[in-house]
Scaffold this motif. Structure first.
Motif, short mmCIF file in Angstrom:
data_model
loop_
_atom_site.label_atom_id
_atom_site.label_comp_id
_atom_site.label_asym_id
_atom_site.label_seq_id
_atom_site.Cartn_x
_atom_site.Cartn_y
_atom_site.Cartn_z
N ASN A 459 0.64 -1.04 0.41
CA ASN A 459 -0.36 0.02 -0.02
C ASN A 459 1.05 1.03 0.35
O ASN A 459 0.78 1.82 -0.77
N ILE A 460 2.31 1.52 0.69
CA ILE A 460 2.75 2.71 0.58
C ILE A 460 3.67 2.78 -0.73
O ILE A 460 3.82 3.40 -1.32
N ARG A 461 4.08 1.76 -1.35
CA ARG A 461 4.23 1.65 -2.64
C ARG A 461 4.17 1.91 -3.31
O ARG A 461 4.60 1.91 -4.45
N TYR A 462 2.35 1.69 -3.84
CA TYR A 462 2.25 1.93 -4.60
C TYR A 462 2.11 2.48 -5.47
O TYR A 462 2.10 2.65 -7.12
N GLY A 463 2.61 4.12 -5.39
CA GLY A 463 3.12 4.87 -5.67
C GLY A 463 4.59 4.93 -6.52
O GLY A 463 4.90 5.59 -7.22
N LYS A 464 5.66 3.71 -5.59
CA LYS A 464 6.66 4.04 -6.34
C LYS A 464 7.21 2.44 -5.96
O LYS A 464 7.97 1.89 -4.55
N PRO A 465 6.11 1.72 -6.64
CA PRO A 465 6.70 0.17 -6.84
C PRO A 465 8.32 -0.16 -6.74
O PRO A 465 8.33 -1.38 -6.02
N ASP A 466 9.60 0.52 -7.31
CA ASP A 466 10.31 -0.17 -7.04
C ASP A 466 11.62 0.63 -5.32
O ASP A 466 12.46 0.59 -5.81
N ALA A 467 10.95 1.13 -3.96
CA ALA A 467 11.02 1.62 -3.56
C ALA A 467 11.64 0.70 -2.71
O ALA A 467 11.06 -0.11 -2.39
N THR A 468 13.36 0.75 -1.91
CA THR A 468 13.26 -0.78 -1.32
C THR A 468 13.04 -0.60 0.34
O THR A 468 12.16 1.04 0.44
N ASP A 469 12.86 -1.46 0.72
CA ASP A 469 12.45 -1.44 2.36
C ASP A 469 12.15 -0.07 3.42
O ASP A 469 11.21 0.48 4.05
N ALA A 470 13.63 0.43 3.19
CA ALA A 470 14.08 1.50 3.93
C ALA A 470 13.49 2.53 3.28
O ALA A 470 13.00 3.45 4.63
N GLU A 471 13.38 3.07 2.66
CA GLU A 471 12.54 3.98 1.90
C GLU A 471 11.44 4.17 2.14
O GLU A 471 10.55 4.78 2.69
N VAL A 472 9.93 2.94 2.04
CA VAL A 472 9.31 2.94 2.40
C VAL A 472 8.75 2.87 4.53
O VAL A 472 8.23 3.78 4.83
N ILE A 473 10.00 2.42 5.02
CA ILE A 473 9.70 2.93 6.32
C ILE A 473 10.12 4.52 6.28
O ILE A 473 9.81 5.14 7.72
N ALA A 474 11.11 4.78 6.18
CA ALA A 474 11.25 6.81 6.15
C ALA A 474 9.96 7.40 5.93
O ALA A 474 9.79 8.23 6.83
N ALA A 475 9.32 7.17 4.72
CA ALA A 475 8.37 7.11 4.70
C ALA A 475 7.17 7.27 5.25
O ALA A 475 6.59 8.24 6.07
N ALA A 476 7.03 6.27 6.45
CA ALA A 476 6.40 5.79 7.15
C ALA A 476 6.31 6.69 8.49
O ALA A 476 5.32 7.36 9.03
#
Length: 611
Positions: A459-476
């Motif tokens: 759900n968080i990656r939906y706008g950027k499917p190639d984002a790393t786990d670290a980028e997802v956590i940083a956005a959260a």
């Protein structure tokens, strides 16, 4: 419940009407042939197996003749053994051919329907939003599932049976002519009598079949809507009412299906009666010829075998013909859907490709924009609006409900195009930009966040499917969502349920904000982005949003004026028109509408006990 199948725009209605008016069995197969064409080799193999099994089946008639003349009525045990051996060999060959035919045809049916489903879905996701204003999602899903399943049965089973029966009919007729000319002429006279009811009932069955498919779609659509709003139904204790309403929908579908079944059953019964009546007549005439010595008992047995095969072929064709009528109705509905032309072209870039970034600072200009929704053409949603959002600045939109605030965001994303004026991005009309390229530069946080039945990562990656786990956590973390995500049963691997039902409203909103932060857009659209948050979460998310908004062109929709006091500029809209623009202080002095909204809200803050 009324059934809606046509799109709002005239071109779609014309295509739909044309398809529905002219579709017949031949045109249905022509439409399906587009999906069968890539598998010509498989189709050829199935045709070979079909001809082979039909030939072997017809040869069994000669085996029956040998068995009767040489074995059963003869004096030689060896001749009987040879006749039985011939029948066994033919049976083995027929079994092998039937296996090949059934496998290849069934594979073809499954493959074609899978391709058809993909084609329909690929087309659906590119359709203009106005189509979904006038067509229910449940009905569209019925086309994608129920209708395609029906076609799978037709292509994978019924069509093969029809071809096989057609070959058997022709082959048996030819062998009948060689076996006994007089009896064959009787068969030729009787066949039209059997085919007549098929022709007479065909059109009625087709109409009832399409009506049956439509009523089934109504049932699915109604059930889907109630399930989607189950909490509202139970909150208002409307369970019994909905049960009765759904029962009425089911009974309506049953009544239509009952008429269809009655017509098909009558058709099959008449064909069987005529067929066995004809066979009985043949037995009487042929039996008399055998008693008189004009034909052998083996010839009579073979003739009866071929006559029964012809009758069975006609009966099968009549039954399949009824199914083809149902398939014609289903194909009409799918072709209607595939023929819908999107008013706004989909992105010309592949979905999973890297779209080029827009080399711009993202200054937005609404230049004399006018727009009315397709379903409400007599009520302008935007009426000659001029508005500029400076690059890297924020603009807040305020005004009463129906003023056109959300419509501007939809126009900016090209869900719709203005009927007058234009929207430019650094001087370039957005209609000249690829829709995928444009939308990739925009992130939206809506008032009702859209979450998918998947885990948090997705759900968080939906706008950027190639984002790393670290980028997802940083956005959260930036969206103040990390803490509650960690407390979910499986953390970021937790599935959120349909439409995020396992989360609270504020948690859904923060997931949506994290998605927008991760996308890192040049244009940010916030539609009441903090409306579902409690006071503490709202404060933290406001801090995150202010950081995110820096150097980004931002449009904010807010009903609570306290949340947009930090905006660089505030535009007041009313009935699709810009009535005032400025800072909070300027608008208090210059705009009666804004002043009234401010007084109502800030008085409530100062005196919460007032009514």
């Amino acid at each position: 419940m009324s059934h809606q199948t046509e799109a709002a725009d005239p071109s779609v209605q014309a295509a739909s009407a044309s398809s529905a008016a002219s579709m017949n069995a031949r045109q249905m197969m022509a439409a399906l042939w587009q999906f069968m064409r890539p598998y010509k080799k498989t189709l050829f193999g199935a045709a070979v197996a079909l001809v082979f099994t039909a030939g072997v089946t017809l040869a069994i008639g000669q085996g029956v003749r040998l068995l009767v003349d040489k074995g059963l009525t003869g004096d030689s045990s060896a001749a009987l053994g040879q006749a039985v051996l011939v029948l066994m060999v033919l049976a083995v060959l027929m079994a092998i051919g039937t296996y090949a035919r059934h496998y290849l045809v069934s594979w073809m049916g499954e493959r074609v329907v899978a391709d058809l489903r993909k084609a329909v879905f690929d087309h659906i996701v590119t359709l203009h939003p106005s189509y979904f204003e006038t067509n229910r999602s449940g009905e569209i899903m019925s086309r994608l599932t129920t209708d395609t399943t029906l076609l799978q049965h037709i292509i994978g089973t019924s069509f093969s049976m029809a071809l096989r029966s057609g070959l058997m009919f022709v082959g048996a007729l030819v062998l009948l002519l060689f076996t006994n000319l007089k009896l064959s002429l009787m068969v030729l006279v009787g066949v039209p009598l059997v085919l007549l009811p098929i022709v007479l009932y065909g059109r009625r069955v087709r109409k009832l079949s399409k009506a049956s498919q439509d009523s089934i779609a109504d049932v699915g659509s109604y059930a889907g809507e109630i399930i989607q709003h189950i909490k509202t139904v139970q909150s208002y204790t409307r369970e019994q009412h909905e049960q009765q309403a759904f029962s009425a929908e089911v009974e309506t579908a049953f009544d239509v299906a009952k008429q269809r079944v009655r017509q098909r059953s009558l058709l099959i019964a008449v064909v069987i009666l005529l067929m066995f009546g004809a066979v009985s007549a043949l037995l009487w005439v042929g039996g008399n010829d055998m008693i008189a010595g004009r034909m052998s008992s083996g010839d009579l047995a073979a003739f009866v075998f071929y006559a029964i095969m012809m009758g069975s072929a006609v009966a099968t064709i009549s039954e399949v013909y009824g199914e083809l009528q149902r398939a014609t109705g289903a194909t009409e509905r799918l072709v209607d859907l595939l023929n819908v032309q999107a008013e706004i072209p989909a992105s010309s870039n592949p979905v999973d490709s890297e779209l080029p970034a827009i080399d711009t600072e993202a200054e937005l200009v609404f230049d004399r924009v006018a727009f009315s929704y397709p379903s409400r053409l007599d009520r302008p949603a935007i009426d000659g609006l001029d508005l500029t959002v400076a690059a890297g600045k924020s603009l807040a939109l305020v005004g009463p409900s129906g003023a056109g605030k959300s419509t501007l965001l939809e126009l900016l994303q090209r869900f719709y195009d203005p009927s007058g004026g234009r929207i430019t991005l650094d001087g370039v009309d957005i209609r000249d930009l690829d829709t995928g390229t444009l939308r990739r530069q925009i992130a939206v946080v809506p008032q009702q966040p859209a979450l998918f039945t998947a885990d948090v990562w997705y759900n968080i990656r939906y706008g950027k499917p190639d984002a790393t786990d670290a980028e997802v956590i940083a956005a959260a973390k930036a969206a103040h969502a990390h803490e509650f995500i960690e407390q979910l049963p499986d953390g970021y691997n937790s599935h959120l349920g349909e439409q995020g039902t396992r989360l609270s409203g504020g948690q859904k909103q923060r997931i949506a904000i994290a998605r927008a932060i991760l996308k890192d857009p040049k244009i940010l659209l916030l539609d009441e982005a903090t409306s579902a948050l409690d006071a503490e979460s709202e404060y933290h998310v406001q801090q995150a949003l202010e950081a995110l908004m820096k150097n980004r062109t931002t449009i904010i929709i807010a009903h609570r004026l306290a949340t947009i006091l930090h905006a660089d500029s505030i535009a007041v809209l009313d009935r699709g028109q810009l009535v005032a623009q400025g800072t909070h202080g300027e608008l208090i002095a210059a705009s009666p509408l804004y002043k009234r909204l401010a007084e109502l809200q800030f008085q409530d803050v100062e005196a919460p006990g007032r009514a």
